[in-house]
Design an enzyme around this catalytic site. Structure first.
Site, PDB file in Angstrom:
ATOM      1  N   SER A  28       0.815  -1.225   0.000  1.00 39.95           N
ATOM      2  CA  SER A  28       0.000   0.000   0.000  1.00 39.95           C
ATOM      3  C   SER A  28       0.848   1.274   0.000  1.00 39.95           C
ATOM      4  CB  SER A  28      -0.956   0.008   1.195  1.00 39.95           C
ATOM      5  OG  SER A  28      -1.924  -0.991   1.014  1.00 39.95           O
TER       6      SER A  28
ATOM      7  N   TYR B 192      -3.346 -11.515  -4.913  1.00 36.18           N
ATOM      8  CA  TYR B 192      -2.553 -10.913  -5.997  1.00 36.18           C
ATOM      9  C   TYR B 192      -1.075 -11.274  -5.884  1.00 36.18           C
ATOM     10  CZ  TYR B 192      -1.957  -7.512  -2.283  1.00 36.18           C
ATOM     11  OH  TYR B 192      -1.702  -6.927  -1.058  1.00 36.18           O
TER      12      TYR B 192
ATOM     13  N   MET C 161      -9.039 -13.090  -5.287  1.00 38.73           N
ATOM     14  CA  MET C 161      -8.659 -11.855  -4.592  1.00 38.73           C
ATOM     15  C   MET C 161      -7.163 -11.801  -4.272  1.00 38.73           C
ATOM     16  SD  MET C 161     -11.634 -10.863  -1.960  1.00 38.73           S
ATOM     17  CE  MET C 161     -13.318 -10.638  -2.452  1.00 38.73           C
TER      18      MET C 161
ATOM     19  N   GLY D 209     -15.129 -18.672   0.821  1.00 42.32           N
ATOM     20  CA  GLY D 209     -14.600 -17.935   1.970  1.00 42.32           C
ATOM     21  C   GLY D 209     -15.703 -17.160   2.663  1.00 42.32           C
TER      22      GLY D 209
ATOM     23  N   ASP E  13     -13.317  -1.598   0.288  1.00 40.72           N
ATOM     24  CA  ASP E  13     -13.027  -2.899  -0.351  1.00 40.72           C
ATOM     25  C   ASP E  13     -14.106  -3.262  -1.374  1.00 40.72           C
ATOM     26  OD1 ASP E  13     -10.612  -3.598   0.865  1.00 40.72           O
ATOM     27  OD2 ASP E  13     -11.609  -4.540   2.577  1.00 40.72           O
TER      28      ASP E  13
ATOM     29  N   THR F  87      -5.987  -3.498   7.876  1.00 38.68           N
ATOM     30  CA  THR F  87      -6.033  -4.817   7.251  1.00 38.68           C
ATOM     31  C   THR F  87      -6.028  -5.858   8.357  1.00 38.68           C
ATOM     32  OG1 THR F  87      -5.034  -6.211   5.560  1.00 38.68           O
ATOM     33  CG2 THR F  87      -3.508  -4.819   6.778  1.00 38.68           C
TER      34      THR F  87
ATOM     35  N   GLY G  47     -14.641 -14.741   5.395  1.00 42.13           N
ATOM     36  CA  GLY G  47     -13.965 -13.769   6.257  1.00 42.13           C
ATOM     37  C   GLY G  47     -14.330 -12.343   5.864  1.00 42.13           C
ATOM     38  N   GLY G  48     -13.469 -11.393   6.264  1.00 34.37           N
ATOM     39  CA  GLY G  48     -13.749  -9.973   6.033  1.00 34.37           C
ATOM     40  C   GLY G  48     -13.868  -9.632   4.559  1.00 34.37           C
TER      41      GLY G  48
ATOM     42  N   LYS H 146     -10.251  -5.268  10.695  1.00 34.56           N
ATOM     43  CA  LYS H 146     -11.389  -4.691   9.968  1.00 34.56           C
ATOM     44  C   LYS H 146     -12.722  -4.779  10.723  1.00 34.56           C
ATOM     45  CE  LYS H 146      -9.436  -5.351   5.399  1.00 34.56           C
ATOM     46  NZ  LYS H 146      -9.615  -5.848   4.036  1.00 34.56           N
TER      47      LYS H 146
ATOM     48  N   GLY I 285      -6.228 -10.453  -7.840  1.00 36.14           N
ATOM     49  CA  GLY I 285      -6.827  -9.397  -7.020  1.00 36.14           C
ATOM     50  C   GLY I 285      -6.136  -8.045  -7.032  1.00 36.14           C
TER      51      GLY I 285
HETATM   52  P1  NDP Z   1      -9.897 -13.808   6.811  1.00 34.31           P
HETATM   53  O1  NDP Z   1      -8.800 -14.328   7.652  1.00 34.31           O
HETATM   54  O2  NDP Z   1     -10.930 -12.923   7.397  1.00 34.31           O
HETATM   55  O3  NDP Z   1     -10.678 -15.055   6.108  1.00 34.31           O
HETATM   56  C1  NDP Z   1      -9.962 -16.134   5.561  1.00 34.31           C
HETATM   57  C2  NDP Z   1     -10.909 -17.083   4.828  1.00 34.31           C
HETATM   58  O4  NDP Z   1     -10.115 -18.091   4.186  1.00 34.31           O
HETATM   59  C3  NDP Z   1     -11.894 -17.832   5.748  1.00 34.31           C
HETATM   60  O5  NDP Z   1     -13.098 -18.013   5.074  1.00 34.31           O
HETATM   61  C4  NDP Z   1     -11.173 -19.172   5.975  1.00 34.31           C
HETATM   62  O6  NDP Z   1     -12.057 -20.246   6.248  1.00 34.31           O
HETATM   63  C5  NDP Z   1     -10.566 -19.385   4.590  1.00 34.31           C
HETATM   64  N1  NDP Z   1      -9.412 -20.281   4.639  1.00 34.31           N
HETATM   65  C6  NDP Z   1      -8.239 -20.068   5.262  1.00 34.31           C
HETATM   66  N2  NDP Z   1      -7.408 -21.103   5.059  1.00 34.31           N
HETATM   67  C7  NDP Z   1      -8.101 -22.006   4.301  1.00 34.31           C
HETATM   68  C8  NDP Z   1      -7.786 -23.286   3.757  1.00 34.31           C
HETATM   69  N3  NDP Z   1      -6.604 -23.864   3.984  1.00 34.31           N
HETATM   70  N4  NDP Z   1      -8.728 -23.923   3.039  1.00 34.31           N
HETATM   71  C9  NDP Z   1      -9.927 -23.336   2.783  1.00 34.31           C
HETATM   72  N5  NDP Z   1     -10.284 -22.129   3.275  1.00 34.31           N
HETATM   73  C10 NDP Z   1      -9.375 -21.470   4.026  1.00 34.31           C
HETATM   74  O7  NDP Z   1      -9.159 -13.079   5.577  1.00 34.31           O
HETATM   75  P2  NDP Z   1      -9.751 -11.963   4.591  1.00 34.31           P
HETATM   76  O8  NDP Z   1     -11.186 -12.243   4.351  1.00 34.31           O
HETATM   77  O9  NDP Z   1      -9.356 -10.614   5.028  1.00 34.31           O
HETATM   78  O10 NDP Z   1      -8.890 -12.277   3.261  1.00 34.31           O
HETATM   79  C11 NDP Z   1      -9.212 -13.395   2.448  1.00 34.31           C
HETATM   80  C12 NDP Z   1      -8.358 -13.383   1.190  1.00 34.31           C
HETATM   81  O11 NDP Z   1      -8.632 -12.236   0.404  1.00 34.31           O
HETATM   82  C13 NDP Z   1      -6.858 -13.366   1.488  1.00 34.31           C
HETATM   83  O12 NDP Z   1      -6.224 -14.209   0.575  1.00 34.31           O
HETATM   84  C14 NDP Z   1      -6.473 -11.926   1.244  1.00 34.31           C
HETATM   85  O13 NDP Z   1      -5.126 -11.839   0.805  1.00 34.31           O
HETATM   86  C15 NDP Z   1      -7.428 -11.529   0.123  1.00 34.31           C
HETATM   87  N6  NDP Z   1      -7.744 -10.085   0.099  1.00 34.31           N
HETATM   88  C16 NDP Z   1      -7.467  -9.376  -1.024  1.00 34.31           C
HETATM   89  C17 NDP Z   1      -7.764  -8.034  -1.096  1.00 34.31           C
HETATM   90  C18 NDP Z   1      -7.448  -7.278  -2.346  1.00 34.31           C
HETATM   91  O14 NDP Z   1      -7.501  -6.036  -2.327  1.00 34.31           O
HETATM   92  N7  NDP Z   1      -7.145  -7.938  -3.449  1.00 34.31           N
HETATM   93  C19 NDP Z   1      -8.377  -7.305   0.037  1.00 34.31           C
HETATM   94  C20 NDP Z   1      -8.642  -8.159   1.183  1.00 34.31           C
HETATM   95  C21 NDP Z   1      -8.317  -9.495   1.193  1.00 34.31           C
HETATM   96  P3  NDP Z   1     -12.512 -20.579   7.767  1.00 34.31           P
HETATM   97  O15 NDP Z   1     -13.629 -19.634   8.076  1.00 34.31           O
HETATM   98  O16 NDP Z   1     -12.938 -21.993   7.687  1.00 34.31           O
HETATM   99  O17 NDP Z   1     -11.289 -20.359   8.639  1.00 34.31           O
END
Ligand code: NDP
Length: 301
Positions: free
Chosen positions: A33, A247, A245, A149, A124, A84, A151-152, A88, A268
Site C-alpha cells: 500500500s 494478488y 482476490m 470464503g 473494499d 487490514t 472472512g472480512g 477490519k 486481485g
Molecule cells: P480472513 O482471515 O478474514 O478469512 C480467511 C478465509 O479463508 C476464511 O473463510 C477461511 O475459512 C478461509 N481459509 C483459510 N485457510 C483455508 C484453507 N486452507 N482452506 C480453505 N479455506 C481457508 O481473511 P480476509 O477475508 O481478510 O482475506 C481473504 C483473502 O482475500 C486473502 O487471501 C487476502 O489476501 C485476500 N484479500 C485481497 C484483497 C485485495 O484487495 N485484493 C483485500 C482483502 C483481502 P474458515 O472460516 O474456515 O477459517
C-alpha cells in the site's frame, strides 16, 4: 527496497503542515500500500503542492494495541488510516462515526479523521466492483456468484454484490459456522437476499444452472505457491469467470487451472488498487490518478 514497518511508540511526530497516512495490520511487512499511495501522491503534488507534504507509512499493530494506535497516530498528525488483517471488524466498537455502507457491511478498512474523531469507511467493496468491471466487462448484477470464503473480504464482496442487485449468491466456506455468521450479520443489517450456504457437493449444480457464473476466491488458500486450488473447475460452463482476490502470487493454482480451461480469469491486484484509490479520494477530496497506483502495483507485486 521497501521501508520496514514502523513500530508503535517509535513513530516521530510529523512536521508542521505534514499529513500522515498509514496502513495498520499484523503482519504488515509485505503490504505494498505505501508504494501505491506514494506514487499517486507524487503525481497529485504536481497539481497541488499540498500533497508533497503527505506521506504514507505502514505500522505493525497487534489486535490488542489497536485502541492505543488510533489515539497515538491521531496525536502525531495522522489523518487517514487503512486497516487490514486482523482489524477490519475489531475496530467497529472503537468508532463513534461509521459510514452507512461500512456499517451494513459490518467491516471497516479506512479511517478518516473528521470532527476530532476517526470515522470508518469500507472501500473494499467499491474496489472489488471496479476490478470486476475491468476484468470481465460486466457488473456484479450480471452474474450468479459463488463465493469461496466467509472472512472480512468475502463479507465486503457479498455486501457489494447485494448493493448492486446480484440475483443469486452461493457461499462455500471451510467452516460452516463462519458461513452462518456471515449470513446472520447480513440479515441483521437488513439485506433481504443473503447468500445460500452450499456444501461442496452442491457447488457443481449451482454453477451449472447459472447463466453467467462467477467464482470468487476470498479464502487465504493460494497465498502460498504450493497451495492447491480451493475448487475443482471440471465440467463448468464455458462462460465461467474466475476472480481470485489474491494478488501475490500473481497466479494461484486456481487461476492457472481457470486459464487452462479457457475461462476468463483475474487476480486481485485491481481490487487492491481500487480500494486504495477510493481511500485516498476520501482523505484528500481530490482526483486520484489511479493509473499511477496501477503502475506502482505492477512494479511492487
Ligand atoms: P480472513 O482471515 O478474514 O478469512 C480467511 C478465509 O479463508 C476464511 O473463510 C477461511 O475459512 C478461509 N481459509 C483459510 N485457510 C483455508 C484453507 N486452507 N482452506 C480453505 N479455506 C481457508 O481473511 P480476509 O477475508 O481478510 O482475506 C481473504 C483473502 O482475500 C486473502 O487471501 C487476502 O489476501 C485476500 N484479500 C485481497 C484483497 C485485495 O484487495 N485484493 C483485500 C482483502 C483481502 P474458515 O472460516 O474456515 O477459517
Amino acid at each position: 527496497m521497501p521501508e520496514p514497518p514502523l513500530q508503535l511508540g517509535h513513530i516521530c511526530p510529523l512536521s508542521v503542515g505534514s499529513v500522515g497516512l498509514a496502513v495498520l495490520g499484523s503482519p504488515i511487512k509485505h503490504s505494498i500500500s505505501p508504494q501505491l499511495h506514494q506514487s499517486a501522491l507524487d503525481e497529485m503534488a504536481g497539481v497541488d503542492q499540498r500533497f508533497s507534504q503527505w506521506r504514507y507509512d505502514k505500522v505493525e499493530v497487534a489486535v490488542e494495541r489497536l485502541p492505543e494506535a488510533l489515539t497515538q497516530l491521531a496525536e502525531l498528525g495522522y489523518r487517514g488510516l487503512n486497516l487490514t488483517i486482523p482489524h477490519k471488524v475489531e475496530v467497529l466498537p472503537l468508532l463513534d462515526q461509521v459510514d452507512e455502507e461500512a456499517a451494513k457491511i459490518g467491516a471497516v478498512n479506512t479511517l478518516s479523521w473528521e470532527n476530532e474523531s476517526w470515522k470508518g469507511y469500507n472501500t473494499d467493496g467499491v474496489g472489488f466492483s471496479r476490478a470486476l468491471k475491468i476484468a470481465f466487462s460486466r457488473s456484479l448484477a450480471d452474474f450468479e456468484i459463488l463465493i469461496l470464503g466467509a472472512g472480512g473480504a468475502a463479507r465486503a464482496a457479498v455486501a457489494q454484490a447485494l448493493f448492486e442487485g446480484c440475483p443469486k449468491i452461493g457461499l462455500l466456506n471451510r467452516s460452516t459456522k463462519r458461513a452462518e455468521e456471515l449470513v446472520r450479520v447480513l440479515q441483521e443489517n437488513q439485506f433481504s437476499n443473503p447468500p445460500e450456504i452450499l456444501s461442496a457437493a452442491e457447488v457443481q449444480a449451482f454453477l451449472g444452472n447459472a447463466s453467467h457464473p462467477l467464482i470468487i476466491n476470498a479464502t487465504s488458500l493460494g497465498l502460498k505457491e504450493s497451495d492447491p486450488s480451493p475448487l475443482s473447475l471440471s465440467g463448468l460452463p464455458d462462460n465461467t469467470c474466475v476472480y481470485d482476490m489474491i494478488y501475490n502470487p500473481a497466479q494461484t493454482t486456481l487461476l492457472r487451472e481457470a486459464r487452462a480451461a479457457s475461462f476468463a480469469a483475474s487476480n486481485g491486484l485491481g481490487m487492491l488498487v481500487g480500494q486504495a484509490a477510493r481511500s485516498l479520494e476520501i482523505w484528500s477530496g481530490a482526483h486520484v490518478p489511479i493509473s499511477a497506483m496501477e503502475r506502482a502495483a505492477k512494479v511492487a507485486s
